[in-house]
Write an enzyme that holds these catalytic residues in place. Structure first.
Site, short mmCIF file in Angstrom:
data_model
loop_
_atom_site.label_atom_id
_atom_site.label_comp_id
_atom_site.label_asym_id
_atom_site.label_seq_id
_atom_site.Cartn_x
_atom_site.Cartn_y
_atom_site.Cartn_z
N LYS A 1 0.90 -1.27 -0.02
CA LYS A 1 0.01 -0.01 0.04
C LYS A 1 0.72 1.07 0.18
O LYS A 1 0.67 2.50 -1.04
CB LYS A 1 -1.02 0.01 1.16
CG LYS A 1 -1.67 1.15 1.06
CD LYS A 1 -1.29 2.16 2.03
CE LYS A 1 -2.07 3.72 2.05
NZ LYS A 1 -1.66 4.49 3.14
N ASP B 1 -6.10 0.79 0.41
CA ASP B 1 -6.11 1.25 1.77
C ASP B 1 -7.47 1.02 2.37
O ASP B 1 -8.11 0.09 1.45
CB ASP B 1 -5.80 2.49 2.07
CG ASP B 1 -6.51 3.48 0.85
OD1 ASP B 1 -7.69 3.29 1.03
OD2 ASP B 1 -5.85 4.17 -0.05
#
Length: 219
Positions: A122, A141
């Site tokens: 991420k 996310d």
DNA sequence: ATCCCGAGGG
DNA sequence: CCCTCTGGAT
């Protein structure tokens, strides 16, 4: 519902129409700053991170400066972001590795970025897209996970499985912006608690809003 | 699966 | 009070 490959084009088109300048809300001026800001942003609002970073970047302008930071001092400076012990340790650890292994420059590849402590896909995807204008993947996310599931783009919970599903249907030219489009929409309308389906411009092609329409609560 | 962790909203 | 906020390591 239409098949995902067909719907994804419409979804992206409508998102781009509504959010013409998709970009992170985190304030930064170089790859090091977006790296640190993204580490701080875990389970914390961008707004709160933006309150911390100006002073932080003034005090620690380079990776070498972060590498030399006193850990206890840094912990207090980032305390309000939460998880402050882990984040301070990771920022210093990442900075040291950047200095020792990468000549002081934040690496610009996924393979190198994920070797930094506290950096997984991420964070690496955000650094690559926001910091370098590259896309080796799509950052997943909390917003991207929630919206991907609501929009029927993935049924998974695991961010890496969701990313695989997204990479399979999102055209490569859209990888760079896709996370930011989802995040902006997640903040504007598709919130976790009370999503504003009645006023959402995606409601006619969103399975989650469709459930409300069929239930007679929406049209 | 569990831990790290503060701050704001409902 | 509980949930959520651009997660990652053990």
């Amino acid at each position: 519902m239409e098949p995902a490959p067909k719907r994804i084009g419409r979804i992206i088109g409508l998102l781009r129409e509504r959010y013409p300048q998709p970009r992170t809300a985190l304030e930064f001026q170089n790859p090091l700053q977006i790296l640190v800001a993204t580490i701080l942003a875990a389970q914390c609002t961008d707004e709160r991170v933006n309150r911390i970073t100006p002073g932080l970047f003034r005090k620690y302008p380079t990776a070498a400066a972060f590498a030399r930071a006193d850990r206890t001092e840094l912990e207090q400076e980032i305390r309000s972001a939460g998880f402050f012990r882990n984040k301070a340790k990771n920022i210093i650890g990442a900075a040291r590795r950047i200095v020792e292994e990468f000549g002081g420059a934040v690496p610009d590849s996924m393979a190198a970025l994920v070797t930094l402590p506290g950096v997984a896909r991420k964070t690496a995807n955000i650094v690559l897209s926001a910091g370098y204008g590259k896309a080796e993947g799509i950052a997943v996310d909390t917003h991207a996970r929630r919206l991907s599931r609501r929009l029927g783009l993935s049924r998974h919970e695991d961010p890496e499985k969701i990313e695989r599903d997204l990479l399979a249907v999102v055209p490569k030219d859209d990888w760079l912006d896709f996370n930011f489009l989802l995040v902006e929409h997640g903040r504007a309308l598709c919130q976790a608690r009370k999503p504003k389906c009645p006023e959402c411009f995606l409601r006619r092609i969103c399975p989650s809003a469709e459930a409300l329409i069929l239930g007679g609560k929406l049209k």
